[in-house]
Scaffold this motif. Sequence first.
Motif, short mmCIF file in Angstrom:
data_model
loop_
_atom_site.label_atom_id
_atom_site.label_comp_id
_atom_site.label_asym_id
_atom_site.label_seq_id
_atom_site.Cartn_x
_atom_site.Cartn_y
_atom_site.Cartn_z
N ALA A 146 0.83 -1.21 0.00
CA ALA A 146 0.00 0.00 0.00
C ALA A 146 0.86 1.26 0.00
N ASP A 147 1.95 1.25 0.77
CA ASP A 147 2.83 2.41 0.82
C ASP A 147 3.50 2.67 -0.53
N ILE A 148 4.01 1.61 -1.13
CA ILE A 148 4.66 1.76 -2.45
C ILE A 148 3.65 2.25 -3.48
N THR A 149 2.45 1.67 -3.46
CA THR A 149 1.40 2.09 -4.40
C THR A 149 1.04 3.55 -4.20
N LYS A 150 0.96 3.97 -2.95
CA LYS A 150 0.60 5.36 -2.65
C LYS A 150 1.60 6.34 -3.26
N TRP A 151 2.89 6.06 -3.05
CA TRP A 151 3.90 7.01 -3.54
C TRP A 151 4.05 6.96 -5.05
N LEU A 152 3.86 5.80 -5.65
CA LEU A 152 3.90 5.71 -7.11
C LEU A 152 2.72 6.47 -7.73
N GLU A 153 1.54 6.31 -7.15
CA GLU A 153 0.37 7.02 -7.65
C GLU A 153 0.53 8.53 -7.47
N TYR A 154 1.08 8.93 -6.33
CA TYR A 154 1.29 10.36 -6.10
C TYR A 154 2.24 10.94 -7.14
N ASP A 155 3.30 10.20 -7.44
CA ASP A 155 4.27 10.69 -8.42
C ASP A 155 3.65 10.79 -9.81
N VAL A 156 2.80 9.82 -10.17
CA VAL A 156 2.13 9.86 -11.47
C VAL A 156 1.19 11.05 -11.56
N LEU A 157 0.41 11.28 -10.51
CA LEU A 157 -0.50 12.43 -10.49
C LEU A 157 0.27 13.75 -10.56
N LYS A 158 1.36 13.81 -9.80
CA LYS A 158 2.16 15.04 -9.78
C LYS A 158 2.79 15.30 -11.14
N THR A 159 3.24 14.25 -11.80
CA THR A 159 3.91 14.41 -13.10
C THR A 159 2.93 14.75 -14.21
N ASP A 160 1.79 14.06 -14.22
CA ASP A 160 0.84 14.23 -15.32
C ASP A 160 -0.09 15.42 -15.14
N LEU A 161 -0.46 15.73 -13.90
CA LEU A 161 -1.46 16.79 -13.66
C LEU A 161 -0.91 18.00 -12.92
N GLY A 162 0.37 17.96 -12.52
CA GLY A 162 0.95 19.07 -11.78
C GLY A 162 0.90 20.38 -12.57
N GLY A 163 0.32 21.42 -11.95
CA GLY A 163 0.22 22.72 -12.59
C GLY A 163 -0.91 22.83 -13.59
N LYS A 164 -1.73 21.80 -13.72
CA LYS A 164 -2.81 21.83 -14.71
C LYS A 164 -4.20 21.93 -14.08
N LEU A 165 -4.29 21.80 -12.77
CA LEU A 165 -5.59 21.88 -12.11
C LEU A 165 -6.02 23.33 -11.96
N THR A 166 -7.29 23.59 -12.21
CA THR A 166 -7.84 24.93 -12.06
C THR A 166 -9.06 24.88 -11.15
N TRP A 167 -9.45 26.04 -10.65
CA TRP A 167 -10.58 26.14 -9.75
C TRP A 167 -11.89 26.17 -10.53
N VAL A 174 -4.75 26.12 -9.45
CA VAL A 174 -4.76 25.73 -8.04
C VAL A 174 -3.38 25.94 -7.43
N ASN A 175 -3.37 26.43 -6.20
CA ASN A 175 -2.11 26.64 -5.47
C ASN A 175 -1.33 25.33 -5.40
N PRO A 176 0.00 25.36 -5.63
CA PRO A 176 0.80 24.12 -5.61
C PRO A 176 0.68 23.32 -4.31
N THR A 177 0.56 24.04 -3.17
CA THR A 177 0.43 23.33 -1.89
C THR A 177 -0.89 22.58 -1.82
N VAL A 178 -1.97 23.26 -2.23
CA VAL A 178 -3.29 22.61 -2.24
C VAL A 178 -3.30 21.47 -3.23
N GLU A 179 -2.66 21.68 -4.36
CA GLU A 179 -2.58 20.65 -5.39
C GLU A 179 -1.86 19.41 -4.87
N SER A 180 -0.74 19.59 -4.19
CA SER A 180 0.01 18.46 -3.64
C SER A 180 -0.81 17.73 -2.58
#
Length: 217
Positions: A146-167, A174-180
């Motif tokens: 579960a821990d490995i899956t969590k961090w892999l999924e987080y990295d995928v979301l951060k890489t693919d959607l980072g900076g692309k989310l809007t309100w 969206v603020n980078p902190t809120v996004e993370s």
Amino acid sequence: QNWWIQRQGNQSTDNVIFSRRTKTTMEYTDGVADSDFFLTKAAATPLIGAVGITGGVASVATILLAFVPYQFIKMTAQMKEQRTKEERYLDALLAEEKKRKKKSLPSMSPLFKTKNQDSVSIINDSNNVSPPPDAGYRFDLIALFADITKWLEYDVLKTDLGGKLTWFNTDITVNPTVESAYFGFVAALSAQIYADVIYRFSDDLGSKVNREEVKTR
């Protein structure tokens, strides 16, 4: 009888307080481990790049590298928690034995009968004390997954959607902190669902405590 009811009530209250303290301690440990993961990942990223590893392989390698101290912190805390539970169990057994000796009266029975009575009494007293759920620390493979899956999924979301989310379909990013935080919540929830499904349909893998917790939800 009143003394027995009062003693059981006190023991139950102590167990609740200890469980709450344990939960708080583990939450604090998880926070420390998460912070260490991000720090290690940030330090490992340039090192992985300097070796010449790039792309998805570099991302996975960085996560696995940062996962080592992260898992070490969690395992150390879990082993300490298990030792504390076992010490409480032994202390409770000793307390039961002392109470039994204080309340027992001198017997004129033959020696072998007295020994047998003592043995039965000790067994009965030990049954009145709740034993620790797991005897000794047991590595939880499902929690590791579960821990490995969590961090892999987080990295995928951060890489693919980072900076692309809007309100709310606006052009406001969206603020980078809120996004993370959002990515972390989604990844943790997804990994927890995977783990719960495995715990529910598994009788041998993982911690017995976690299996029982999932099955009672």
